[in-house]
Write an enzyme that holds these catalytic residues in place. Sequence first.
Site, short mmCIF file in Angstrom:
data_model
loop_
_atom_site.label_atom_id
_atom_site.label_comp_id
_atom_site.label_asym_id
_atom_site.label_seq_id
_atom_site.Cartn_x
_atom_site.Cartn_y
_atom_site.Cartn_z
CG ASP A 1 -2.18 0.80 1.01
OD1 ASP A 1 -3.26 0.20 0.93
OD2 ASP A 1 -2.08 2.05 0.91
CB THR B 1 -16.40 -2.90 -7.71
OG1 THR B 1 -16.48 -3.81 -6.62
CG2 THR B 1 -17.69 -2.92 -8.51
NE ARG C 1 -22.40 -10.55 4.27
CZ ARG C 1 -22.99 -11.36 5.15
NH1 ARG C 1 -24.23 -11.16 5.51
NH2 ARG C 1 -22.32 -12.37 5.70
CG ASN D 1 -22.54 -4.41 -4.91
OD1 ASN D 1 -22.78 -5.46 -4.29
ND2 ASN D 1 -21.41 -3.75 -4.77
CG PHE E 1 -30.01 -6.59 1.18
CD1 PHE E 1 -29.43 -7.58 1.95
CD2 PHE E 1 -29.22 -5.50 0.82
CE1 PHE E 1 -28.11 -7.50 2.38
CE2 PHE E 1 -27.89 -5.41 1.23
CZ PHE E 1 -27.34 -6.41 2.02
CB ALA F 1 -38.28 0.36 5.03
N GLY G 1 -26.02 3.12 2.28
CA GLY G 1 -24.84 3.98 2.17
C GLY G 1 -23.63 3.09 2.02
CB CYS H 1 -19.97 -1.17 -2.14
SG CYS H 1 -18.45 -1.70 -1.34
C1 UGA Z 1 -22.08 -4.61 -0.17
C2 UGA Z 1 -22.57 -6.00 -0.63
O1 UGA Z 1 -23.58 -6.46 0.27
C3 UGA Z 1 -21.42 -6.99 -0.67
O2 UGA Z 1 -21.89 -8.24 -1.19
C4 UGA Z 1 -20.31 -6.44 -1.60
O3 UGA Z 1 -19.20 -7.29 -1.64
C5 UGA Z 1 -19.87 -5.08 -1.09
O4 UGA Z 1 -21.01 -4.19 -1.03
C6 UGA Z 1 -18.84 -4.53 -2.04
O5 UGA Z 1 -19.18 -4.24 -3.19
O6 UGA Z 1 -17.68 -4.46 -1.67
P1 UGA Z 1 -21.49 -3.52 2.20
O7 UGA Z 1 -21.33 -2.23 1.45
O8 UGA Z 1 -20.45 -3.93 3.19
O9 UGA Z 1 -21.60 -4.76 1.17
O10 UGA Z 1 -22.84 -3.43 3.01
P2 UGA Z 1 -24.31 -4.05 2.93
O11 UGA Z 1 -24.51 -4.99 4.03
O12 UGA Z 1 -24.64 -4.51 1.57
O13 UGA Z 1 -25.19 -2.74 3.25
C7 UGA Z 1 -25.17 -1.61 2.37
C8 UGA Z 1 -26.12 -0.56 2.88
O14 UGA Z 1 -27.47 -1.00 2.71
C9 UGA Z 1 -25.98 -0.21 4.36
O15 UGA Z 1 -26.06 1.19 4.52
C10 UGA Z 1 -27.17 -0.89 5.01
O16 UGA Z 1 -27.61 -0.24 6.18
C11 UGA Z 1 -28.22 -0.76 3.90
N1 UGA Z 1 -29.31 -1.76 3.98
C12 UGA Z 1 -29.03 -3.09 3.86
C13 UGA Z 1 -30.62 -1.32 4.14
O17 UGA Z 1 -30.89 -0.10 4.24
N2 UGA Z 1 -31.63 -2.24 4.18
C14 UGA Z 1 -31.39 -3.58 4.07
O18 UGA Z 1 -32.37 -4.35 4.09
C15 UGA Z 1 -30.05 -4.02 3.91
#
Ligand code: UGA
Length: 435
Positions: A30, A121, A152, A209, A250, A253, A258, A261
């Site tokens: 890095d 990505t 995640r 995503n 997912f 609501a 955020g 990703c």
């Molecule tokens: C996301 C994907 O879930 C991973 O599979 C992927 O590898 C990753 O992006 C990436 O591209 O690197 P991540 O950003 O860590 O993972 O978080 P998530 O768990 O997907 O949540 C994303 C956002 O959605 C969070 O702000 C969470 O609070 C929100 N969310 C999630 C909701 O508002 N409602 C839901 O039902 C689920």
Amino acid sequence: MKVAVIGVGHVGLVTAATLAHFGHDVVGLDEDPAKIDTLQQGRAPFYEPGLQDLLDEVLGSGKLRFTREAAEAIEGADCAFICVGTPARADGEANLLAVENAARSVARNATGDIVVIQKSTVPVSTADRLHSIFAKATTHRIRLVSSPEFLREGAAVQDSLKPDRILVGSDDPEAHALMRKLYEPVLGGDCRYFEVDIHTAELAKHACNAFLALKISFANALARVCEASGADVVSVADIMGSDHRIGRDFLNAGLGYGGYCFPKDLLAFKAVAGRLGYDFGLLEEVMKINRGALDATVQKIKDALWNVESKKVLLLGLSFKPGTDDVRESPALNLARALTDLGAEVVGCDPQANEFAVREMPGLQVVEDPYKGAEGAHCIVVCTEWPEFADLDFVRLKGIVTLPMIVDGRNLLNEKDVVEAGFSYLPTGRPPANL
Ligand code: UGA
């Protein structure tokens, strides 16, 4: 196998530690001196459950080390992972400069044939650009793989040690053979292994995503209709989710998605589709609904407080989701900004992310103790569903706030607990209680 990992952020560091745990000899590279210093002292530079233990193990066994010198990491390596950031440009397209620089660095420093595994990505067809860089920059044979990750944050170590799928895109049979060897320890069992062409792998990551974000926005659109009609979005999601064709995950609501990703990947996917001649308007709508989820919460707070100026609002949770100290594109911080602009006194409280939140939003007041933050508050807003917030003593909180008002932006709390303690409760997409 000798492995170089270029970029040791959330994806790169977990990948490097996992590959070292599998028994490979891994060097993490890095350009950020502070990050490398911290890692060389044996400490994880960010919070991720299980990561410190994994680092202790692989640093102890000597299977993982870190450097800022590209030559040191890449010399003699069988393969090199590119795990650098691909932030959004102003026009929505992904900024691929770091990917280009990493690719050039591999080409310049390779001491023999090498497999390059692109994990950042990126938009579909990025591989074509990388192929042409390699062709011009070195005489060594560089075989290219696109292997997007599905980690995640908050569950990255578990996702990496026990992945549900491994996606390997390449047009080179020898690169496929190396990848199978690299991931041999996790093959079989419940892990599905996808061997596809390189463009399919690149596109699949954006598709995953975007579809997850679509589910969240669908739930947030439903929440608006539920609030207007008196229906309950959580029950609607449960009913929908019990259909295995839909699935319950997912469909929560709240304040919207955020993180590092989804916001950038949606923009980039829409941009690349447009460049390829398809107007993916659905993605625009997903992003619009996501912005609307935050606006609806701001409006709910305004309606509840009447005059927001000078009112004290305690935000429970500042990270973009629980289990991480990451505040990038955090809905909680966007809410903090919106309320500050309206003249409110905003105080944040997060079990892990306070320090990063203040770095991102200088001047934001933060507290370690939610009870301290609640003193004199006119409104408490749940922004991130950290489990510890569900267990707060609401009777105690009622005794210290100025106005007993809770807006639940993640539908985390038990309505009975908060109403019995004397709070008015305004969840998301569900009927309010005790107004
Ligand atoms: C996301 C994907 O879930 C991973 O599979 C992927 O590898 C990753 O992006 C990436 O591209 O690197 P991540 O950003 O860590 O993972 O978080 P998530 O768990 O997907 O949540 C994303 C956002 O959605 C969070 O702000 C969470 O609070 C929100 N969310 C999630 C909701 O508002 N409602 C839901 O039902 C689920």
